[in-house]
Design an enzyme around this catalytic site. Structure first.
Site, short mmCIF file in Angstrom:
data_model
loop_
_atom_site.label_atom_id
_atom_site.label_comp_id
_atom_site.label_asym_id
_atom_site.label_seq_id
_atom_site.Cartn_x
_atom_site.Cartn_y
_atom_site.Cartn_z
N GLU A 45 -2.29 -12.09 -3.17
CA GLU A 45 -2.82 -11.13 -2.20
C GLU A 45 -2.39 -11.50 -0.78
O GLU A 45 -2.02 -10.62 0.02
CB GLU A 45 -4.35 -11.09 -2.31
CG GLU A 45 -4.83 -10.48 -3.62
CD GLU A 45 -6.34 -10.56 -3.79
OE1 GLU A 45 -6.94 -9.53 -4.12
OE2 GLU A 45 -6.92 -11.65 -3.60
N GLU A 65 -7.70 -13.12 -12.66
CA GLU A 65 -9.12 -12.84 -12.44
C GLU A 65 -9.83 -12.41 -13.71
O GLU A 65 -11.00 -12.75 -13.93
CB GLU A 65 -9.27 -11.78 -11.35
CG GLU A 65 -9.06 -12.28 -9.93
CD GLU A 65 -7.61 -12.42 -9.54
OE1 GLU A 65 -7.34 -12.85 -8.40
OE2 GLU A 65 -6.72 -12.12 -10.38
#
Length: 256
Positions: free
Chosen positions: A111, A131
């Site tokens: 990210e 995740e």
């Protein structure tokens, strides 16, 4: 400015920010993220380009799960939006940011990388969104920035399976713009930074602040903003001077 977790240096027009938590593979803790935000806030006013690098063998292994705190839903949302604000400053701060990638570029590290404008990867770079394996969801902007680069379907697959992409695969997907040899990412970043620093500052500002926003608009709105941005840059004194110099050089070239 120096911080135990983030180091900065300034050479000419190039401002370098280095993640300095190699023992933890530069995993993101709240303290590191605070220091990173402060480093971008403290960018010298006359800096024309920033480089984001990392000490050790890994760029950033994502969220430091050892420091993960249980939060109520509202607290999680606020924490996620704090990440968004810092990454937004990187992407839309008005100065091009070049990332030198190697090793793990995972989760929050991916990210962070995707908030930069030019990404250079070494052969050992790997990309992952794990995740789903941890029972959580991305919270640092991946569903916008990563999905726009590789497509929402592929991002969903990455999260569902925990699949790891190699440097070569990431290059093909657009996660990096340049693929270089081992130990060469920072040198390449500095080379590109010097080239980018030669551009007119207003042109650089327009490119890093307008293009991503235009991509988020309806076509007619995007074309209108494009025209406004062109008007601002092309009417600037520096653009007039640069175009004049170019035409003069061309006029002195070989004649038929």
């Amino acid at each position: 400015m120096s911080n135990p977790l983030v180091k900065t240096s300034y050479d000419g027009a190039i401002y370098t920010i280095t993640l300095a938590r190699p023992a933890k593979r530069n995993a993101v803790s709240d303290r590191l993220l605070t220091a990173l935000g402060a480093a971008f806030d403290d960018r010298p006013q006359d800096a024309r380009v920033a480089i984001l690098a990392a000490e050790g063998e890994h760029f950033c292994a994502g969220l430091d799960l050892a420091e993960h705190q249980h939060r109520e839903p509202f607290g999680v949302m606020q924490h996620s939006q704090w990440w968004h604000r810092i990454f937004h400053r990187i992407q839309h701060g008005g100065v091009p940011v070049i990332a030198a990638l190697r090793g793990a570029v995972i989760g929050g590290g991916l990210e962070l990388a995707c908030a930069t404008h030019v990404r250079i990867a070494e052969p050992d770079t790997i990309y992952q969104l794990p995740e789903g394996r941890h029972g959580i969801f991305v919270g640092g902007g991946a569903s916008v920035r990563v999905a726009r680069i590789i497509g929402p379907g592929r991002m969903c697959e990455m999260m569902l399976t925990g699949r790891i992409y190699s440097a070569e695969q990431g290059q093909g997907l657009g996660l990096s713009h340049y693929l270089v040899g081992t130990g060469e990412s920072l040198d390449k970043a500095q080379e590109l930074a010097r080239r980018i620093a030669e551009n007119a500052p207003m042109a650089n500002w327009a490119m890093v602040t307008a293009i991503a926003r235009i991509d988020n608009m309806a076509s007619d709105d995007g074309l209108y903003v494009e025209s406004l941005t062109a008007a601002l840059t092309q009417a600037s004194p520096e653009a007039t001077e640069r175009i004049g110099h170019f035409l003069q050089r061309r006029g002195k070239g070989p004649q038929p």
